[in-house]
Design a protein around this motif. Sequence first.
Motif, PDB file in Angstrom:
ATOM      1  N   ILE A   1       0.981  -1.106  -0.031  1.00  0.00           N
ATOM      2  CA  ILE A   1      -0.213  -0.016  -0.036  1.00  0.00           C
ATOM      3  C   ILE A   1       0.769   1.261   0.098  1.00  0.00           C
ATOM      4  O   ILE A   1       0.226   2.322   0.418  1.00  0.00           O
ATOM      5  N   LYS A   2       2.249   1.092  -0.261  1.00  0.00           N
ATOM      6  CA  LYS A   2       2.792   2.257  -0.113  1.00  0.00           C
ATOM      7  C   LYS A   2       3.808   2.352  -1.581  1.00  0.00           C
ATOM      8  O   LYS A   2       3.699   1.452  -2.122  1.00  0.00           O
ATOM      9  N   ALA A   3       4.396   3.491  -1.774  1.00  0.00           N
ATOM     10  CA  ALA A   3       5.062   3.543  -3.095  1.00  0.00           C
ATOM     11  C   ALA A   3       6.439   2.877  -3.132  1.00  0.00           C
ATOM     12  O   ALA A   3       6.957   2.604  -2.286  1.00  0.00           O
TER      13      ALA A   3
ATOM     14  N   MET B   1       6.501   6.511   7.123  1.00  0.00           N
ATOM     15  CA  MET B   1       5.948   7.058   8.397  1.00  0.00           C
ATOM     16  C   MET B   1       4.986   8.120   8.062  1.00  0.00           C
ATOM     17  O   MET B   1       5.140   9.022   7.212  1.00  0.00           O
ATOM     18  N   ASP B   2       3.707   7.816   8.540  1.00  0.00           N
ATOM     19  CA  ASP B   2       2.603   8.877   8.420  1.00  0.00           C
ATOM     20  C   ASP B   2       2.468   9.544   9.693  1.00  0.00           C
ATOM     21  O   ASP B   2       2.480   8.870  10.660  1.00  0.00           O
ATOM     22  N   ILE B   3       2.306  10.896   9.759  1.00  0.00           N
ATOM     23  CA  ILE B   3       2.056  11.597  10.845  1.00  0.00           C
ATOM     24  C   ILE B   3       0.670  11.886  10.883  1.00  0.00           C
ATOM     25  O   ILE B   3      -0.024  12.504   9.791  1.00  0.00           O
TER      26      ILE B   3
ATOM     27  N   GLY C   1      -6.381  13.659  10.479  1.00  0.00           N
ATOM     28  CA  GLY C   1      -6.074  12.431   9.883  1.00  0.00           C
ATOM     29  C   GLY C   1      -4.459  12.670   9.314  1.00  0.00           C
ATOM     30  O   GLY C   1      -3.786  13.237  10.012  1.00  0.00           O
ATOM     31  N   GLU C   2      -4.271  11.782   8.085  1.00  0.00           N
ATOM     32  CA  GLU C   2      -2.773  12.101   7.725  1.00  0.00           C
ATOM     33  C   GLU C   2      -2.730  13.492   7.317  1.00  0.00           C
ATOM     34  O   GLU C   2      -3.134  14.127   6.454  1.00  0.00           O
ATOM     35  N   ILE C   3      -1.299  14.116   8.132  1.00  0.00           N
ATOM     36  CA  ILE C   3      -0.858  15.507   7.566  1.00  0.00           C
ATOM     37  C   ILE C   3       0.333  15.423   7.183  1.00  0.00           C
ATOM     38  O   ILE C   3       0.748  16.161   6.174  1.00  0.00           O
TER      39      ILE C   3
HETATM   40 MG    MG Z   1       0.382   9.426   2.224  1.00  0.00          MG
END
Ligand code: MG
Length: 467
Positions: A364-366, A381-383, A389-391
């Motif tokens: 699900i990631k690049a 890493m998603d903040i 939600g995701e910023i």
């Molecule tokens: Mg993203």
Amino acid sequence: MEQIKRSKVKALLNMNAGEDVLAKGWVRTKRGNKEVAFIALNDGSTTKNIQIVVDKAAFDENTLAKITTGACIAVNGKLVASIGSGQAVEIQANHIEVYGECDPVRFPLQKKNTSFEYLRTVAHMRPRTNTFGAILRIRSHMANAIHRYFYEKGFVYLNTPIITQSDCEGAGQMFQVTTLDMDNLPRNKKGGIDYSKDFFGKQTSLTVSGQLEGELGATALGEIYTFGPTFRAENSNTPRHLAEFWMIEPEMAFYDIKDNMDLAEDFIKSLVKYALENCREDIEFLASKYDEELISRLEGVCDTEFVRLTYTEGIEILEKAVAAGTQFEYPVSWGVDLQSEHERYLVEKHFGKPVILTDYPKEIKAFYMKQNEDGKTVRAMDILFPKIGEIIGGSEREASFALLDERVNELGMSRTNLEWYLDTRRFGSCPHSGFGLGFERLLLFVTGMQNIRDVIPFPRTPKNAEY
Ligand code: MG
Ligand code: 4AD
């Protein structure tokens, strides 16, 4: 009348009574009685208005009649102490020039209709409201804060192209850029479109991210950042998605995932702190009007250490929540891409503070993310932020040519426009990391607005590209 220098309203409100002044701006309201008129004048320098007191006997009726809500005027007069509450000083008018009249019936900004939905339909006029004045000033301050932050750290501001051939995120959400005649497309022998006839001699699009070119910069200059418009043709009509948004993408040589998280956390806290210190009046205005908890939410982020946990741990928490009766619209299990409702559950319900989620499933990631030893996850890493939600989304990048090459093949990606990128790994590859902060997502957080269309002057969303 022009002999005195014009003062902005923000400055006038802090000047001492007794001075002769010249103010210019737009009439917010006019009220009064037979003898005096009180005009609230605003010029965009602050949410506050300056009050103009007009002794009607000293002015001709014709001029007074032209001073209606929305009209643009210049006022010459004396700054005097105000007896009314709400302001220390006001202007006792000597002379008024009407620059632009405003038909009170046709003027789109009427007291009776100030909903955000309505104002989006007259977005060309909404900067004249207090709310959008405050938001647009905050937006400008935050752009400045971002440049200052990186400038002080010695990062190089790198301008990456807006027109590009590469799909960085690999999600196929690109807007095509072409000068071909849509009614008469040139064809190649196989019947496909002959892009050699197009402006650039190949198929091009608007960028979804400056990261790949940013990596070229980081692997030469050390630490760079981009800050520019990005475009996504994703058909998601949500309060958090724009088709044209601004993104800040730092990219750093010799940073591992932990260094990357430390920088991202410090960066976003510094920005929120900057807003509290430098946009206080506008934030207080928005807080008082729309969101009483805004300031405590902003202070909360500055004072707290973000939670760091893996995607796998996050999924376990969400699965337990479901087992205990929490209902989500979208199901959760290991391997799914988290929806905003899941992210917000972790941040708002479970931890009560921002969360950095790491080590997502590679599917699900690049393609460019560094692969973990488990063969299943990548160093992403998603903040995740309260209300948003995701910023921020970022990762350590795959530095190994062999592994990256293998991943590109595995995903069946076209290599025609990727060799230049792979060269960073072929020639002097280095460990490096980076992330992207959505500027409008940051502004949603800082202003407390609910809809991303209200933190950008001219929003572009599916079926909407006015102005
Ligand atoms: Mg993203
Ligand atoms: O997570 P994203 O897709 O990551 C990238 O584009 C990476 N190349 C970043 C990097 O590592 N250099 O997007 C990054 C951020 C998201 O976290 C979100 O804040 C914002 O960009 N974003 C959007 N903001 C508004 N509207 C959209 N359609 C957005 N898509 C992403």
